[in-house]
Design an enzyme around this catalytic site. Structure first.
Site, PDB file in Angstrom:
ATOM      1  N   SER A 130       5.523 -20.269  -1.053  1.00 35.04           N
ATOM      2  CA  SER A 130       5.409 -21.701  -0.805  1.00 35.04           C
ATOM      3  C   SER A 130       4.832 -22.403  -2.019  1.00 35.04           C
ATOM      4  O   SER A 130       4.243 -21.779  -2.907  1.00 35.04           O
ATOM      5  CB  SER A 130       4.542 -22.044   0.417  1.00 35.04           C
ATOM      6  OG  SER A 130       5.046 -21.431   1.580  1.00 35.04           O
ATOM      7  N   GLU A 151       0.832  -1.205   0.000  1.00 36.46           N
ATOM      8  CA  GLU A 151       0.000   0.000   0.000  1.00 36.46           C
ATOM      9  C   GLU A 151       0.867   1.257   0.000  1.00 36.46           C
ATOM     10  O   GLU A 151       0.592   2.222  -0.724  1.00 36.46           O
ATOM     11  CB  GLU A 151      -0.931   0.007   1.213  1.00 36.46           C
ATOM     12  CG  GLU A 151      -2.137  -0.901   1.090  1.00 36.46           C
ATOM     13  CD  GLU A 151      -3.183  -0.628   2.167  1.00 36.46           C
ATOM     14  OE1 GLU A 151      -3.303   0.548   2.592  1.00 36.46           O
ATOM     15  OE2 GLU A 151      -3.864  -1.574   2.588  1.00 36.46           O
ATOM     16  N   ASP A 211      -5.814 -10.166   1.444  1.00 34.44           N
ATOM     17  CA  ASP A 211      -5.572  -8.777   1.860  1.00 34.44           C
ATOM     18  C   ASP A 211      -6.125  -8.571   3.264  1.00 34.44           C
ATOM     19  O   ASP A 211      -7.286  -8.178   3.454  1.00 34.44           O
ATOM     20  CB  ASP A 211      -6.223  -7.813   0.875  1.00 34.44           C
ATOM     21  CG  ASP A 211      -5.834  -6.364   1.143  1.00 34.44           C
ATOM     22  OD1 ASP A 211      -5.098  -6.117   2.120  1.00 34.44           O
ATOM     23  OD2 ASP A 211      -6.265  -5.484   0.385  1.00 34.44           O
ATOM     24  N   ASP A 222      -4.860  -3.075   6.182  1.00 35.99           N
ATOM     25  CA  ASP A 222      -5.209  -1.792   5.583  1.00 35.99           C
ATOM     26  C   ASP A 222      -4.578  -0.678   6.408  1.00 35.99           C
ATOM     27  O   ASP A 222      -4.513  -0.764   7.645  1.00 35.99           O
ATOM     28  CB  ASP A 222      -6.726  -1.577   5.558  1.00 35.99           C
ATOM     29  CG  ASP A 222      -7.373  -2.135   4.310  1.00 35.99           C
ATOM     30  OD1 ASP A 222      -6.647  -2.505   3.361  1.00 35.99           O
ATOM     31  OD2 ASP A 222      -8.619  -2.219   4.269  1.00 35.99           O
TER      32      ASP A 222
END
Length: 821
Positions: free
Chosen positions: A262, A195, A334, A337
């Protein structure tokens, strides 16, 4: 003269004797902490004797009369082999490294205290299931039993590092284990950095369309355009200098591109030559010595489980029972924030909320610092999360005046039941039962790959935030924290997490690639960890009708770069076999030799070949040339090659070829010119470090796996004994992933990859194989410190069976723990 000579000889002999005596004393003191694996120890906290049978790879097979006693044995074994590592993990998450290491770790401690992970872990103890609370208590008692033994028997303070660093070890507590899970979440989370970088890049670029080039979306449909960051915060600074995060080896904050990866894949019986399901898993973390992983077998009331644990945690995080296998990969959901909070201009102790200004929640915290005065912090939280200072993550470069930044993150839950879910998973009997249990996972968010006797599946586990469809930036840019539409609305339903069970094709896999395409806010993520390795995996999986354990191993160790195969024809399209003959020793001649080598190369990033080094240096130099002009100092943030960016430029997608032109020069450069100049840059760089004989280069000389000791790895002389360096194949975009550092002067060092590999065949579960990248012991004088390292490098494995007789037959020692009266 003869007298002087005799005295010089005596002095030299005395100095040699002193050095030998000092070395002998150091060796003796350090050797005192080497554990005795073949003994009987009376301990407190057991209800019945526990046996710890160590096979010839020093993998403990732990047998207790009941589950708590077995967890007790695991705690004792972890403390025997990895006590220093466990204490460092705990100090890190507590924000108490500076008590031992002084001012060098103050920045690390400051940020960990602000995140307050340890306090959240303490609060989470009470929400664990009764079974997990009993396991935590027993595990802690096992660790503390080893600490008591060390103190009573004067066993060299438990680890040689204890002699160099004054690090008193407090008794282990249940909260410590939960805190280590939160530390894992920190190491596997990268959306915060993304971000910030997206906001900074948006502010730097004059053409907003170029943001999609340099930070491209993973291929797919339906991603809507975003506002420019300057539109959300027009007063944000545009050209502020970045503030790098701590680069200390002890720092748990991953660099961009190193926040976890991974591989995992499964095959149903219809695609298995043996008629049983198959599962392969190799989770990727930063390399260190010892590795993060610790192999173990636990005999529980519902059956045995075997695989990889992490010291400090009473769980097998990736492994199998006789009924179920499970593997983990980073999901890239996600779950972070950033919220820009507006301060009250009349009162800086208040911030704006949808209901008006509100006072920060505050709490003091004191950081004790070795050989320096303590520091007192004021921890501040908003309704969105903890306030982070501008000195971290370069937040000051995107924060408007009169504002602060708060972090929303799923790991900041005081009711984190992840450990309970992990312990329940070990006792699951089927894929569907395991998926149901997965709802208890909070953080880190993972893709859970599963295989039982007859079925396969994959489920994204971990708390995914529920966002409003009207969110300003769709969670991709820092947003206004006082707007209701930007705020989280709790956790998205677990049923909405992507799930795949019994696929028609009989194969499932994940390389951190994009799982699903859904419109915001049900999208899961806009940022994924891989857009390249998945292509090679698809090719390997579909090239066979049926698979075997060996074909799954072959895929884990595959060093072929689909990225190199696709990019080289693009960037070299006008350079192959062109140009006039050039004299030997000239730059033009070197360029022709390099191009000739690459023209015949199949993209295999083999450690013994020269082509991977030429390719890697070329593509790195090319990206540096493309972005330096447009991004200026910000170009330093793009340390790893982004293949989608290079492809967009050289295919001229939506005019992306404009990156090839240098804005600050009078001429108009073409992409062919930039490719040629970058190749010359690369060849000069190679010649300065590895010589001019291109045919004699070895990729493995540059691509060394750096298993360095976190605290002793930079100590002169001692570093040669504690660091494990290995020439390795693979690269950034191969299934045998060896993520490069991107940092000068050794940008191609292998710093992040598969510290553990496991392959399980449920037609014959006892034929399952495992390997870790260093050894079981964290004691550098132990034969088990690096005994698995060369096997790992060569792509070899060790068998790990749940057959008790096999474990006993190859035992190097049996420790019997008996209850004290």
């Amino acid at each position: 003269m003869a007298l002087l000579f005799r005295w010089l000889m005596r002095l030299a002999a005395g100095l040699i004797a002193l050095v030998v005596a000092s070395v002998a004393l150091i060796y003796y003191l350090a050797g005192q902490s080497l554990p005795d694996y073949d003994q009987t120890v009376d301990v407190q906290g057991l209800s019945a004797p526990v046996e710890i049978v160590r096979d010839n790879a020093n993998v403990p097979h732990i047998f207790g009369a009941n589950d708590p006693d077995t967890y007790f044995g695991l705690g004792y074994a972890h403390a025997q082999d990895r006590l220093w590592q466990m204490t460092i993990f705990r100090r890190t998450v507590q924000g108490r490294l500076s008590e031992v290491f002084g001012e060098r770790t103050v920045r690390i401690d400051r940020l960990l205290r602000r995140l307050d992970l340890y306090r959240l872990a303490q609060q989470s103890v009470s929400v664990q299931t009764d079974y997990t609370q009993a396991a935590l208590q027993a595990y802690s008692a096992g660790v503390n039993a080893r600490l008591a033994e060390i103190n009573e028997e004067a066993l060299g303070r438990g680890a040689p590092e204890m002699f160099l660093f004054n690090a008193p070890v407090a008794p282990w507590q249940p909260a410590d284990s939960i805190a280590i899970i939160k530390l894992m979440s920190l190491q596997l989370s990268g959306h915060l950095e993304e971000e910030v970088l997206r906001a900074r890049t948006s502010l730097m670029l004059n053409d907003s369309k170029k943001l999609i080039d340099i930070l491209p979306d993973t291929p797919g449909t339906g991603i809507a355009a975003l506002p420019e960051y300057a539109m959300i915060f027009p007063e944000a600074p545009r050209f502020a200098q970045s503030i790098p995060m701590p680069s200390d080896p002890l720092s748990p904050f991953p660099a961009r591109g190193l926040a976890g990866a991974s591989n995992a894949w499964t095959a149903a019986p219809s695609r298995s030559a043996s008629g049983g399901t198959l599962l392969a898993n190799d989770p990727h973390l930063g390399f260190n010595a010892p590795t993060t992983w610790y192999l173990a077998r636990l005999e529980l009331s519902k059956g045995g489980v075997i695989g990889a644990s992490i010291p400090g945690l009473p769980a097998i995080l990736t492994g199998r029972s006789d009924r179920l296998g499970w593997g983990v990969t980073s999901s890239y959901a996600d779950d972070q924030d950033l919220f820009i909070e507006r301060l009250n201009p009349e009162n800086p102790e208040e911030y704006l909320t949808p209901d008006g200004y509100k006072t920060f929640e505050t709490r003091p915290a004191i950081i004790e610092i070795k050989d320096a005065r303590p520091i007192t912090l004021t921890l501040r939280w908003t309704e969105n999360g903890p306030v982070l200072p501008g000195s971290h993550y370069s937040l000051s470069t995107i924060t408007p005046p009169g504002h602060l930044v708060a972090l929303g993150w799923s790991a900041l839950s005081p009711k984190d039941t992840t450990l309970s879910a992990a312990l329940d998973l070990m006792q699951s009997k089927s894929v569907r039962e395991a998926i149901a249990i997965g709802e208890g996972f909070i953080s880190p968010s993972l893709n859970l790959s599963l295989a039982d006797k007859t079925d396969i599946g994959m489920k994204l586990v971990g708390a995914v935030p529920r966002r409003d469809a009207r969110h300003q930036s769709k969670g991709r840019l820092p947003s206004q924290g006082w707007r209701i539409a930007n705020r989280w609305q709790g956790r998205a339903p677990y049923a909405a997490n992507p799930q795949f069970v019994s696929p028609r094709g009989g194969l499932l896999g994940n390389t951190n690639n994009k799982l699903i395409e859904r419109p915001f806010p049900n999208h899961v993520s806009y940022i994924w960890g891989d857009s390249q390795r998945i292509q090679r995996w698809q090719r390997l999986m579909q090239s066979r009708q049926v698979h075997t354990r060996d074909s799954f191993i072959e895929a884990q160790l595959d060093p072929v770069s689909s990225t190199a195969r696709s990019l080289l024809p693009l960037i070299g399209a006008d350079l192959w076999f062109t140009g006039e003959a050039a004299p030997e020793g000239t730059p033009a001649r070197q360029r022709q030799i390099a191009l000739a080598l690459l023209a015949d190369w199949n993209g295999e990033m083999n450690e013994h070949l020269p082509e991977p080094l030429i390719y890697a240096a070329w593509i790195r130099a090319l990206q540096q040339r493309l972005v330096a002009d447009e991004l200026g100092p910000l170009a330093e943030e793009f340390k790893h090659v982004e293949p989608l960016f290079i492809e967009r430029v050289y295919r001229n997608v939506d005019g992306a070829a404009s990156w090839c032109n240098v804005r600050h020069s009078a001429a108009e450069e073409t992409c062919t010119e930039m490719a040629r100049l970058a190749l010359d840059d690369a060849l000069i760089w190679i010649s300065e470090r590895y010589g001019t004989a291109l045919e004699s280069l070895r990729w493995g000389d540059a691509h060394q796996a750096t298993h360095d000791h976190l605290t002793l790895g930079k100590v002169p002389v001692l570093r040669y004994f504690v660091n494990i360096r290995q020439s390795t194949s693979g690269g950034d975009n191969t299934l045998q992933r060896g993520r490069t550092s991107g940092e000068d002067p050794f940008p191609f060092q292998n710093v992040h990859g598969a510290g553990y590999r496991g392959v399980y065949d449920f037609a014959d579960p006892n034929s399952s194989v495992f390997i870790s990248s260093t050894g079981q012991s964290g004691h550098f004088l132990s034969r088990y410190y690096d005994d698995l390292a060369q096997l790992w490098r060569r792509g070899e494995y060790i068998p790990m069976s749940l057959d008790t007789n096999l474990a006993r037959a190859a035992a190097v020692g049996i420790t019997t723990l008996t209850p004290k009266n």
